[in-house]
Design an enzyme around this catalytic site. Structure first.
Site, PDB file in Angstrom:
ATOM      1  CG  HIS A  58      -2.368   0.004   0.906  1.00 61.78           C
ATOM      2  ND1 HIS A  58      -3.006  -1.023   0.232  1.00 61.78           N
ATOM      3  CD2 HIS A  58      -3.340   0.933   1.158  1.00 61.78           C
ATOM      4  CE1 HIS A  58      -4.290  -0.746   0.102  1.00 61.78           C
ATOM      5  NE2 HIS A  58      -4.522   0.442   0.638  1.00 61.78           N
TER       6      HIS A  58
ATOM      7  CG  ASP B  63      -7.189   7.371  -2.690  1.00 57.92           C
ATOM      8  OD1 ASP B  63      -7.545   6.178  -2.556  1.00 57.92           O
ATOM      9  OD2 ASP B  63      -7.993   8.284  -2.949  1.00 57.92           O
ATOM     10  N   GLY B  64      -5.537   5.045  -4.164  1.00 53.48           N
ATOM     11  CA  GLY B  64      -5.399   4.415  -5.483  1.00 53.48           C
ATOM     12  C   GLY B  64      -4.635   3.109  -5.482  1.00 53.48           C
ATOM     13  CG  ASN B  65      -2.314   2.030  -2.182  1.00 53.77           C
ATOM     14  OD1 ASN B  65      -1.100   2.008  -2.370  1.00 53.77           O
ATOM     15  ND2 ASN B  65      -2.889   2.965  -1.436  1.00 53.77           N
ATOM     16  N   GLY B  66      -5.550  -0.022  -4.737  1.00 50.04           N
ATOM     17  CA  GLY B  66      -6.252  -1.158  -5.318  1.00 50.04           C
ATOM     18  C   GLY B  66      -6.186  -1.150  -6.828  1.00 50.04           C
ATOM     19  NE  ARG B  67      -9.015   3.646  -8.493  1.00 48.58           N
ATOM     20  CZ  ARG B  67      -9.328   4.921  -8.529  1.00 48.58           C
ATOM     21  NH1 ARG B  67      -9.874   5.445  -9.611  1.00 48.58           N
ATOM     22  NH2 ARG B  67      -9.112   5.700  -7.488  1.00 48.58           N
ATOM     23  CG  MET B  68      -1.713   2.650  -8.689  1.00 50.06           C
ATOM     24  SD  MET B  68      -1.009   2.905 -10.348  1.00 50.06           S
ATOM     25  CE  MET B  68       0.619   2.158 -10.151  1.00 50.06           C
ATOM     26  CB  SER B  69      -2.722  -3.793  -6.593  1.00 44.10           C
ATOM     27  OG  SER B  69      -2.089  -3.060  -5.564  1.00 44.10           O
TER      28      SER B  69
END
Length: 379
Positions: A193, A197-203
């Protein structure tokens, strides 16, 4: 320390082999299919991935609206926030797609931060910087009670070192299957993480990039984000991630995560293949219709959008067929006159849906649902 890649079970190996076979078959079918409708399928799959991944984060825009936004349509009935999130993620995905065949490609902190800026730059703020590692603690809160941290990421001071380790891992070949490595990359990044912010979409984007770099299928056919975005699958996605624990513990067996991703790969390939077949059958039915009714064959493109997505806009039809404004308007007016299409709305916001004389056979094919197999039940 990163999560170690687990050994695959016999059942895992069988499912992975089945995915490889299915993807190879799809690749050969795509190569021999007419460019006209495979191009439309590529655009749909890109839009579907964007819509699904954003929906996981609470930004709800339908796939057909995403298609229109990507095409540059301004009069789409979505909020300004959802419009900004959609276009930012589409920009990120488009860049990822262009990287699939770069010869001197390598992963780096700079690349990951640049992708994050594309995704989150419109939200850049001192306390939540885009394109930079986070400067403080970050939590994933319980959906039912935001005062409870379902997951606490590593402290900010550890992020640079963990990301250096991850980049090194990404650039070193291993004996693991590329699809397994892509799933592990997703888990590594979402667990660290590294951004505010934006960690889910980046992953999920990193996983898509790694699958695309594998080169078996064109990038548009490589993402499992649409599968992850289905409500039941999203719930299970959070459950599987949640079972790794409430804090960063990389010294654990994550076989469940791999199995979850293998199901996603298998069922998304089933879904894409089914849409490919259905799309082709719809195209053929509409081509027969234009021949019988003495309609210009290029209008199949407009009718195909209506059958598969529910509507078409003049601007998209114009782009798809390389027409000028007057030609596109004349074509669509002709279909309205014949009652094949019916207009909805006025001026720039107008779109077209199926009219009373739209060929029923094409709609029946388009609306026939697909039944997905559980790959583990099959083995």
């Amino acid at each position: 320390m990163l999560f170690p890649t687990p050994d695959l079970s016999v059942a895992d190996e069988r499912v992975l082999s089945d995915v490889d076979r299915m993807r190879d078959t799809l690749r050969h079918q795509l190569q021999s299919a007419p460019a006209g409708w495979t191009g439309g399928l590529r655009k749909f799959l890109t839009a579907d991935a964007v819509a699904a991944s954003n929906s996981i984060e609470g930004f709800k825009v339908s796939t057909v609206d995403v298609e229109d936004l990507i095409a540059g349509e301004r009069d789409v009935d979505v909020s300004e926030e959802n419009r900004a999130e959609t276009l930012a993620y589409e920009q990120t995905m488009t860049y990822i797609q262009t990287l699939h065949d770069v010869e001197d490609f390598s992963y780096s902190k700079g690349l990951l931060n640049a992708l994050h800026w594309m995704l989150q730059g419109h939200r850049h703020a001192a306390r939540r910087p885009a394109g930079q590692w986070r400067r403080g603690a970050v939590y994933v809160t319980d959906v039912r009670d935001t005062s409870i941290a379902a997951y606490t990421a590593p402290e900010a001071a550890a992020v640079p070192g963990l990301m250096a380790e991850l980049v090194e891992w990404l650039n070193v070949e291993s004996g693991a299957h590329p699809l397994v490595r892509a799933a592990m990359a997703h888990l590594q990044l979402v667990s660290i993480h590294p951004w505010a912010d934006g960690n889910g979409r980046m992953s999920r984007s990193l996983q898509t990039l790694m699958i695309a770099r594998e080169g078996v299928l064109a990038p548009e056919f490589s993402s499992i984000e649409a599968w992850l975005g289905r409500p039941g699958n999203t719930w299970e996605y959070y459950q599987v991630l949640g079972r790794r624990g409430s804090e960063y513990r990389p010294n654990q067996d994550v076989s469940e995560w791999i199995r979850f991703n293998l199901v996603a790969y298998h069922q998304q390939t089933q879904t894409v293949h089914a849409r490919f077949v259905r799309s082709g059958r719809v195209w053929e039915a509409l081509a027969d219709f234009t021949t019988r009714e003495s309609v210009d064959e290029r209008l199949v493109t407009a009718m195909h959008d209506v059958a598969m997505s529910g509507r078409v806009r003049r601007s998209r039809y114009e782009q798809n067929e390389g027409l000028n404004l007057q030609q596109a308007q004349r074509d669509l007016r002709e279909l309205v006159r014949r009652e094949v299409l019916s207009p909805v709305g006025r001026t720039r916001a107008r779109f077209y849906v199926a009219g009373s004389k739209f060929p029923e056979s094409a709609l029946e094919i388009a609306h026939t649902p697909t039944t997905l197999k559980d790959p583990y039940a099959a083995v």
